[in-house]
Design an enzyme around this catalytic site. Structure first.
Site, mmCIF file in Angstrom:
data_model
loop_
_atom_site.group_PDB
_atom_site.id
_atom_site.type_symbol
_atom_site.label_atom_id
_atom_site.label_comp_id
_atom_site.label_asym_id
_atom_site.label_seq_id
_atom_site.Cartn_x
_atom_site.Cartn_y
_atom_site.Cartn_z
ATOM 1 N N ASN A 17 -10.516 -5.498 0.627
ATOM 2 C CA ASN A 17 -9.943 -4.682 1.695
ATOM 3 C C ASN A 17 -10.392 -3.779 2.708
ATOM 4 O OD1 ASN A 17 -6.942 -5.575 1.108
ATOM 5 N ND2 ASN A 17 -7.366 -4.673 -0.934
ATOM 6 N N MET A 110 -9.893 2.888 -7.940
ATOM 7 C CA MET A 110 -9.283 3.006 -9.238
ATOM 8 C C MET A 110 -9.671 4.435 -9.955
ATOM 9 S SD MET A 110 -7.996 0.106 -9.288
ATOM 10 C CE MET A 110 -7.508 -0.118 -10.906
ATOM 11 N N ILE A 112 -6.876 8.520 -10.154
ATOM 12 C CA ILE A 112 -5.873 8.854 -9.721
ATOM 13 C C ILE A 112 -6.364 10.554 -9.273
ATOM 14 C CG2 ILE A 112 -3.559 9.977 -10.252
ATOM 15 C CD1 ILE A 112 -3.292 7.334 -12.459
ATOM 16 N N ASN A 130 -2.752 4.844 0.761
ATOM 17 C CA ASN A 130 -2.996 3.901 -0.478
ATOM 18 C C ASN A 130 -2.393 2.559 -0.507
ATOM 19 O OD1 ASN A 130 -4.342 3.354 -3.330
ATOM 20 N ND2 ASN A 130 -2.377 3.529 -3.975
ATOM 21 N N HIS A 132 -0.945 -0.332 -2.851
ATOM 22 C CA HIS A 132 -0.499 -0.590 -4.043
ATOM 23 C C HIS A 132 0.413 -2.028 -4.227
ATOM 24 C CE1 HIS A 132 0.710 0.067 -8.352
ATOM 25 N NE2 HIS A 132 1.847 0.040 -8.158
ATOM 26 N N ASP A 174 1.669 6.624 -6.769
ATOM 27 C CA ASP A 174 2.386 5.664 -6.124
ATOM 28 C C ASP A 174 3.737 5.919 -5.728
ATOM 29 O OD1 ASP A 174 0.147 4.099 -6.383
ATOM 30 O OD2 ASP A 174 0.847 3.269 -8.541
ATOM 31 N N GLU A 203 -2.228 -8.484 0.937
ATOM 32 C CA GLU A 203 -2.869 -6.948 1.048
ATOM 33 C C GLU A 203 -3.908 -6.642 2.181
ATOM 34 O OE1 GLU A 203 -3.080 -5.659 -3.756
ATOM 35 O OE2 GLU A 203 -4.945 -6.631 -2.872
#
Length: 224
Positions: A17, A110, A112, A130, A132, A174, A203
């Site tokens: 990405n 990866m 939070i 972000n 998801h 999220d 994505e």
């Protein structure tokens, strides 16, 4: 001529990405922008190779390797303190840099973030988005594709559809305001790996489209 939007990307793995963002900035699909850096939190993240190939500065900043948390630590309070310290230090590193970003894109990051990172970044008007692999309100957190696939196989997935979204980042995992979504139907007889491949292909498109929208908003706010 409009000011360039400075983008910082954060990634943990392969960086496909990240590559999609590099390509889109290069060909103008994300207009008047520059990727000014990459931060990774895993030492073997291939995203760093992509950065080097495009002369993008990158930095490794890890909770354990950078001394915030002993590898064997299990005490919940000490783990919380370590994460708070890491978050605060990373926010300070970004805000103290010579080229402070206008936009932070979490592209396969990866980890939070808590308030010690999000609050100081937000206070400076820096947007964080972000990617998801689920639809809003569905399969928050890790292993979202696997959990959707399990529900599909059990006949519990509504309309046999999962999806992907790009959203603004807040403390609730999220659950930030959605920027763009895309539904993806799971096919009968499809294997989990096939589903993952289709989701990842989508994505790459969605993160570019969403970043372009946010960059447009940033340019509009700067011109006011």
């Amino acid at each position: 001529m409009a000011e360039t939007c400075r983008i910082l990307v954060m990634a943990s793995g392969n960086g496909s990405n990240f590559q999609a963002l590099i390509d889109a900035v290069g060909d103008g699909r994300i207009p008047q922008s520059r990727i000014m850096g990459l931060i990774v939190n895993r030492g073997k993240a291939y995203a760093t190779k992509r950065a080097e190939q495009h002369a993008i500065h990158w930095e490794y900043f890890n909770l354990i390797s950078n001394g915030f948390q002993p590898k064997t630590e299990r005490d919940p309070e000490k783990l919380r303190e370590a994460r708070n310290s890491y978050d605060a230090a990373l926010a300070k590193k970004i805000l103290d840099s010579d080229t402070r970003p206008d936009l932070i894109v979490l592209a396969g990051w990866m980890y939070i973030f808590g308030s010690r990172f999000l609050n100081p970044i937000s206070a400076q008007g820096i947007k964080i988005i972000n990617l998801h692999p689920a639809l809003p309100g569905k399969y928050d957190g890790t292993n979202a594709i696997e959990r959707a696939f399990e529900d599909f196989e059990a006949g519990k997935l509504e309309n046999n559809k999962t999806g992907i979204m790009v959203h603004y980042v807040i403390e609730q995992v999220d659950r930030g305001e959605t920027i763009l979504t895309r539904e993806i139907e799971i096919h009968q007889g499809e294997a989990l790996d096939q589903l993952k491949e289709r989701i990842h292909a989508n994505e790459h498109q969605l993160i570019v489209e969403a970043a372009a929208l946010v960059v447009k908003d940033i340019h509009a706010s700067k011109s006011q």
